[in-house]
Design an enzyme around this catalytic site. Structure first.
Site, PDB file in Angstrom:
ATOM      1  N   PHE A 146     -23.662   0.603   6.302  1.00  0.00           N
ATOM      2  CA  PHE A 146     -23.254  -0.387   5.305  1.00  0.00           C
ATOM      3  C   PHE A 146     -22.542  -1.603   5.899  1.00  0.00           C
ATOM      4  O   PHE A 146     -22.357  -2.593   5.213  1.00  0.00           O
ATOM      5  CB  PHE A 146     -22.534   0.237   4.098  1.00  0.00           C
ATOM      6  CG  PHE A 146     -21.190   0.850   4.299  1.00  0.00           C
ATOM      7  CD1 PHE A 146     -20.090   0.077   4.617  1.00  0.00           C
ATOM      8  CD2 PHE A 146     -21.009   2.213   4.080  1.00  0.00           C
ATOM      9  CE1 PHE A 146     -18.837   0.645   4.746  1.00  0.00           C
ATOM     10  CE2 PHE A 146     -19.761   2.794   4.209  1.00  0.00           C
ATOM     11  CZ  PHE A 146     -18.674   2.011   4.544  1.00  0.00           C
ATOM     12  N   ARG A 182     -17.113  10.156   9.058  1.00  0.00           N
ATOM     13  CA  ARG A 182     -16.538   8.955   8.461  1.00  0.00           C
ATOM     14  C   ARG A 182     -15.241   9.360   7.763  1.00  0.00           C
ATOM     15  O   ARG A 182     -14.955  10.536   7.616  1.00  0.00           O
ATOM     16  CB  ARG A 182     -17.513   8.314   7.466  1.00  0.00           C
ATOM     17  CG  ARG A 182     -17.744   9.130   6.215  1.00  0.00           C
ATOM     18  CD  ARG A 182     -18.738   8.501   5.242  1.00  0.00           C
ATOM     19  NE  ARG A 182     -18.203   7.330   4.550  1.00  0.00           N
ATOM     20  CZ  ARG A 182     -18.659   6.895   3.361  1.00  0.00           C
ATOM     21  NH1 ARG A 182     -19.650   7.528   2.738  1.00  0.00           N
ATOM     22  NH2 ARG A 182     -18.162   5.822   2.809  1.00  0.00           N
ATOM     23  N   ARG A 183     -14.480   8.377   7.330  1.00  0.00           N
ATOM     24  CA  ARG A 183     -13.270   8.611   6.543  1.00  0.00           C
ATOM     25  C   ARG A 183     -12.359   9.658   7.193  1.00  0.00           C
ATOM     26  O   ARG A 183     -11.841  10.553   6.526  1.00  0.00           O
ATOM     27  CB  ARG A 183     -13.642   9.075   5.134  1.00  0.00           C
ATOM     28  CG  ARG A 183     -14.392   8.015   4.371  1.00  0.00           C
ATOM     29  CD  ARG A 183     -14.684   8.400   2.964  1.00  0.00           C
ATOM     30  NE  ARG A 183     -14.818   7.202   2.142  1.00  0.00           N
ATOM     31  CZ  ARG A 183     -15.156   7.201   0.865  1.00  0.00           C
ATOM     32  NH1 ARG A 183     -15.392   8.321   0.249  1.00  0.00           N
ATOM     33  NH2 ARG A 183     -15.235   6.075   0.206  1.00  0.00           N
TER      34      ARG A 183
HETATM   35 FE1  HAS Z   1     -27.123   1.681   1.299  1.00  0.00          FE
HETATM   36  C1  HAS Z   1     -24.977   4.378   1.437  1.00  0.00           C
HETATM   37  C2  HAS Z   1     -29.785   3.785   0.903  1.00  0.00           C
HETATM   38  C3  HAS Z   1     -29.247  -1.025   0.972  1.00  0.00           C
HETATM   39  C4  HAS Z   1     -24.406  -0.394   0.966  1.00  0.00           C
HETATM   40  N1  HAS Z   1     -25.101   1.947   1.266  1.00  0.00           N
HETATM   41  C5  HAS Z   1     -24.406   3.127   1.348  1.00  0.00           C
HETATM   42  C6  HAS Z   1     -22.999   2.875   1.286  1.00  0.00           C
HETATM   43  C7  HAS Z   1     -22.835   1.517   1.115  1.00  0.00           C
HETATM   44  C8  HAS Z   1     -24.172   0.950   1.107  1.00  0.00           C
HETATM   45  C9  HAS Z   1     -21.535   0.761   0.961  1.00  0.00           C
HETATM   46  O1  HAS Z   1     -30.229   6.684   0.095  1.00  0.00           O
HETATM   47  C10 HAS Z   1     -21.896   3.927   1.394  1.00  0.00           C
HETATM   48  C11 HAS Z   1     -21.405   4.394   0.074  1.00  0.00           C
HETATM   49  C12 HAS Z   1     -20.267   5.358   0.239  1.00  0.00           C
HETATM   50  O2  HAS Z   1     -19.135   4.893   0.428  1.00  0.00           O
HETATM   51  O3  HAS Z   1     -20.511   6.567   0.263  1.00  0.00           O
HETATM   52  N2  HAS Z   1     -29.149   1.432   1.049  1.00  0.00           N
HETATM   53  C13 HAS Z   1     -30.056   2.427   0.942  1.00  0.00           C
HETATM   54  C14 HAS Z   1     -31.393   1.849   0.827  1.00  0.00           C
HETATM   55  C15 HAS Z   1     -31.229   0.488   0.851  1.00  0.00           C
HETATM   56  C16 HAS Z   1     -29.826   0.238   0.973  1.00  0.00           C
HETATM   57  C17 HAS Z   1     -32.675   2.590   0.697  1.00  0.00           C
HETATM   58  N3  HAS Z   1     -26.893  -0.305   1.037  1.00  0.00           N
HETATM   59  C18 HAS Z   1     -27.893  -1.236   0.888  1.00  0.00           C
HETATM   60  C19 HAS Z   1     -27.325  -2.528   0.642  1.00  0.00           C
HETATM   61  C20 HAS Z   1     -25.951  -2.356   0.643  1.00  0.00           C
HETATM   62  C21 HAS Z   1     -25.704  -0.955   0.888  1.00  0.00           C
HETATM   63  C22 HAS Z   1     -28.135  -3.784   0.413  1.00  0.00           C
HETATM   64  C23 HAS Z   1     -24.868  -3.328   0.423  1.00  0.00           C
HETATM   65  C24 HAS Z   1     -25.022  -4.597   0.176  1.00  0.00           C
HETATM   66  N4  HAS Z   1     -27.340   3.685   1.219  1.00  0.00           N
HETATM   67  C25 HAS Z   1     -28.507   4.349   0.979  1.00  0.00           C
HETATM   68  C26 HAS Z   1     -28.231   5.778   0.813  1.00  0.00           C
HETATM   69  C27 HAS Z   1     -26.852   5.955   0.962  1.00  0.00           C
HETATM   70  C28 HAS Z   1     -26.330   4.623   1.225  1.00  0.00           C
HETATM   71  C29 HAS Z   1     -29.186   6.854   0.555  1.00  0.00           C
HETATM   72  C30 HAS Z   1     -26.057   7.260   0.861  1.00  0.00           C
HETATM   73  C31 HAS Z   1     -25.884   7.863   2.188  1.00  0.00           C
HETATM   74  C32 HAS Z   1     -24.963   9.049   2.158  1.00  0.00           C
HETATM   75  O4  HAS Z   1     -25.411  10.130   2.546  1.00  0.00           O
HETATM   76  O5  HAS Z   1     -23.774   8.925   1.779  1.00  0.00           O
HETATM   77  C33 HAS Z   1     -32.347  -0.539   0.721  1.00  0.00           C
HETATM   78  O6  HAS Z   1     -32.084  -1.354  -0.397  1.00  0.00           O
HETATM   79  C34 HAS Z   1     -32.517  -1.385   1.938  1.00  0.00           C
HETATM   80  C35 HAS Z   1     -33.665  -2.355   1.784  1.00  0.00           C
HETATM   81  C36 HAS Z   1     -33.669  -3.371   2.874  1.00  0.00           C
HETATM   82  C37 HAS Z   1     -34.746  -3.820   3.542  1.00  0.00           C
HETATM   83  C38 HAS Z   1     -34.579  -4.857   4.600  1.00  0.00           C
HETATM   84  C39 HAS Z   1     -35.232  -6.166   4.204  1.00  0.00           C
HETATM   85  C40 HAS Z   1     -34.906  -7.240   5.178  1.00  0.00           C
HETATM   86  C41 HAS Z   1     -34.724  -8.542   4.857  1.00  0.00           C
HETATM   87  C42 HAS Z   1     -34.398  -9.520   5.942  1.00  0.00           C
HETATM   88  C43 HAS Z   1     -35.570 -10.367   6.335  1.00  0.00           C
HETATM   89  C44 HAS Z   1     -35.224 -11.180   7.494  1.00  0.00           C
HETATM   90  C45 HAS Z   1     -35.807 -11.088   8.684  1.00  0.00           C
HETATM   91  C46 HAS Z   1     -35.126 -11.716   9.847  1.00  0.00           C
HETATM   92  C47 HAS Z   1     -37.025 -10.299   8.950  1.00  0.00           C
HETATM   93  C48 HAS Z   1     -36.106  -3.341   3.251  1.00  0.00           C
HETATM   94  C49 HAS Z   1     -34.847  -9.027   3.446  1.00  0.00           C
HETATM   95  C50 HAS Z   1     -35.455 -13.152  10.066  1.00  0.00           C
HETATM   96  C51 HAS Z   1     -34.489 -13.698  11.041  1.00  0.00           C
HETATM   97  C52 HAS Z   1     -34.767 -14.687  11.904  1.00  0.00           C
HETATM   98  C53 HAS Z   1     -33.739 -15.028  12.883  1.00  0.00           C
HETATM   99  C54 HAS Z   1     -36.074 -15.389  11.969  1.00  0.00           C
END
Ligand code: HAS
Ligand code: CU
Length: 554
Positions: free
Chosen positions: A381, A443-444
């Site tokens: 995160f 963690r934590r």
């Molecule tokens: Fe997460 C746990 C699954 C996105 C935040 N997540 C957390 C926690 C936080 C957090 C704070 O399934 C901890 C909570 C706690 O305190 O217990 N997360 C995901 C998945 C995504 C995801 C599937 N998380 C986020 C985002 C957050 C965030 C956004 C904050 C803003 N997450 C989990 C899961 C947990 C979890 C489980 C629980 C784990 C556990 O066991 O406790 C998806 O939405 C991610 C999708 C992202 C993409 C990437 C797209 C890339 C882009 C950039 C394009 C740019 C390029 C570079 C290519 C598919 C759009 C160009 C650059 C140049 C220089 C040219």
């Protein structure tokens, strides 16, 4: 056909309203500053440094961790959005804001801040930002967080009122994109927030006041995560708004597709909430089938981010080529890396690639067992909210604060260096956390004083400490640049408008395209999906099992 905004030229917000938006955002920076200081302490503690010695005002490790999470993840993000999203909506619809609503949202936020700062700084609420019962905080903490949500409702209502007024005068006209995606983001939040609204107002607040003697830990946890996954997209979507609708203009390209952008935001509205059980894969009392279903839905909500990656990179490529870039990747060099606003956001996108990949791993029901509750999770995160979002909001500040103050940005080069410090820092930090997590580092946990550390955690911990230090330097430079801009920036030299992009494929009158604008309908479908995803659990579980008294172990 419609544009990104209703009136491309010459809309000016009254000075009084700019001031109120500015102060709302400053409260966010104040929270960011406090949160970053505690973040530094947290990172050092992984490197084996006893932070309580360096931060004598802390009475315990969990007090610092609570302050870090609450200040950065909750107050900074919402304060920023409460100012930024109504501002964008107003600009996109070319309608002034409503001064009383700006006051109401700002002052509610101030009171919320005061209450939570009191509770946390006096060690009455060291329950961490997830606020899990049966840990019990002082009532001022729960009330403060309720008021934070109320301030975001006022900001949301403000945007709905602006949009409603505009629609009355523009029947049959497509909603300008920038307004649509801003309003859709907070519409999703309204639905998502119901979980913590019920939990805090119905259970935790009365329990902390002694009105309820006992509470139901599993129910509160479930209600928290009903909101808790979607909340990460409430943090993310203002960054996406910038990546879609503003950055393309800043790099000399175009937003690729108006309908795709709307579809992406509608998908977030539909799919953000029915996924919360992926935070509860290891919790008892929830059926395996329901957890698997939420896992599946999580893969669904992965899609709009993938679409964003392709779309945003295409916009960047267009900008890079328009600026004379060639080759498969060489155009990247031609992007305006010397513009601090652009550099910060490009680097934010880059870190988000790793944030996304680690998210996918978390979401996989079985693999999650390996990483759950380990340092891997903060590794994940900090590459999402801790950099993709935080750095983007810093990048936005580099034009937004000059715009709101009508002052020239101070220290452009320093501002560019700032994002590099922060990015290199976060990547080293996350490398430490991720590898430590795979090696069982929890963690934590106050690693500096834990009785069961492993030798192999030493490198992971050191990287976490070094990376965290670089991140802190990067964040402090941000405050120097913004502080100096406000204080010394050349008056009258700020940008005169918001840098909104034009679309390569604009909105059309195609019948499917037009349907995307029906926010009310999509909201109802989203409610239905939440009922499907959570109904079986609540049907089998309710009424609440009020079994646990409050515990204060801090
Ligand atoms: Fe997460 C746990 C699954 C996105 C935040 N997540 C957390 C926690 C936080 C957090 C704070 O399934 C901890 C909570 C706690 O305190 O217990 N997360 C995901 C998945 C995504 C995801 C599937 N998380 C986020 C985002 C957050 C965030 C956004 C904050 C803003 N997450 C989990 C899961 C947990 C979890 C489980 C629980 C784990 C556990 O066991 O406790 C998806 O939405 C991610 C999708 C992202 C993409 C990437 C797209 C890339 C882009 C950039 C394009 C740019 C390029 C570079 C290519 C598919 C759009 C160009 C650059 C140049 C220089 C040219
Ligand atoms: Cu989640």
């Amino acid at each position: 056909m419609s544009a990104t905004v209703a009136s491309p030229e010459g809309f000016q917000l009254p000075a009084e309203q700019r001031r109120l938006v500015r102060w709302t955002i400053y409260i966010g920076y104040f929270a960011l500053f406090a949160g970053v200081a505690h973040g530094f302490a947290q990172a050092l503690s992984y490197a084996g440094i006893n932070i309580l010695r360096f931060f004598p005002f802390l009475q315990g490790y969990y007090q610092g961790l609570t302050a870090h999470g609450v200040a950065n993840a909750l107050f900074f993000t919402f304060a920023f959005s409460n100012g930024f999203l109504p501002l964008l909506t107003s600009r996109a619809l070319a309608r002034p804001l409503k001064t009383p609503l700006l006051h109401a949202s700002l002052w509610t936020l101030v009171v919320a801040n005061v209450l939570v700062i009191f509770a946390v700084s006096t060690n009455r609420a060291s329950v961490l930002y997830t606020s899990y019962a049966p840990l019990q905080a002082h009532w001022t903490y729960y009330l403060g967080l309720v008021l934070l949500v109320v301030s975001s409702y006022i900001a949301a209502a403000h945007m709905f009122i602006l949009l409603g007024g505009w629609r009355k005068e523009n029947r049959g006209v497509r909603i300008p994109l920038l307004a649509f995606i801003s309003v859709a983001s907070y519409a999703m939040w309204i639905l998502a927030s119901l979980g913590i609204a019920v939990s805090f107002i119905g259970f935790l607040l009365p329990w902390s006041l002694g009105i309820l003697e006992r509470t139901d830990p599993l129910l509160n946890r479930t209600l928290f995560w009903l909101t808790g996954h979607a909340i990460v997209y409430v943090w993310l979507l203002p960054a996406y708004i910038s990546w879609y609708a503003l950055v393309p203009r800043q790099v000399g390209g175009k937003l690729i597709s108006d309908p795709l952008t709307r579809l992406v935001f509608v998908m977030f509205l539909l799919l953000s909430v029915p996924t919360g059980f992926h935070h509860q894969y290891t919790d008892p009392g929830i059926s395996t089938q329901m957890k698997a279903f939420h896992g599946l839905m999580t893969f669904g909500v992965f899609y709009p981010s993938l679409a964003t990656a392709f779309s945003v990179v295409a916009s960047l490529e267009m900008g890079g080529r328009n600026r004379g870039g060639t080759g498969v990747l060489r155009w990247i060099k031609k992007l305006p890396w010397d513009d601090p606003s652009v550099a910060a956001q490009l680097l934010a996108m880059f870190t988000f690639v790793f944030g996304g990949i680690t998210g996918l791993i978390n979401a996989s029901y079985i693999v999650n067992q390996v990483v759950h509750n380990t340092a891997w999770i903060p590794g994940h995160f900090h590459m999402t909210v801790g950099s993709a979002v935080a750095l983007t909001l810093m990048g936005i500040a580099y034009w937004l604060i000059p715009y709101l103050t009508d002052r020239k940005l101070w220290g452009r080069k320093l501002a560019v260096a700032q994002s590099w410090f922060y990015t290199v820092g976060v990547l080293i930090f996350a490398r430490g956390m991720i590898s430590g997590g795979l090696d069982g580092m929890p963690r934590r946990t106050f690693i500096a004083e834990a009785s069961y550390t492993k030798d192999s955690w030493a490198l992971a911990g050191a990287l976490t400490g070094i990376g965290g230090t670089l991140m802190t330097i990067g964040a402090l430079l941000f405050f120097v640049v913004i502080g100096m801009t406000i204080w010394k920036g050349q008056k009258g030299e700020g940008p005169k408008d918001i840098p909104f992009a034009h679309a390569l494929l604009p909105a059309s009158e195609n019948r499917w395209d037009v349907k995307l604008d029906r926010l009310g309908l999509w909201f109802l479908v989203a409610v239905l999906l939440v009922v499907i995803a959570y109904g079986p659990f609540f049907l089998g579980y309710l009424p609440p099992h009020l079994v646990s008294p409050g515990f204060r172990i801090f």
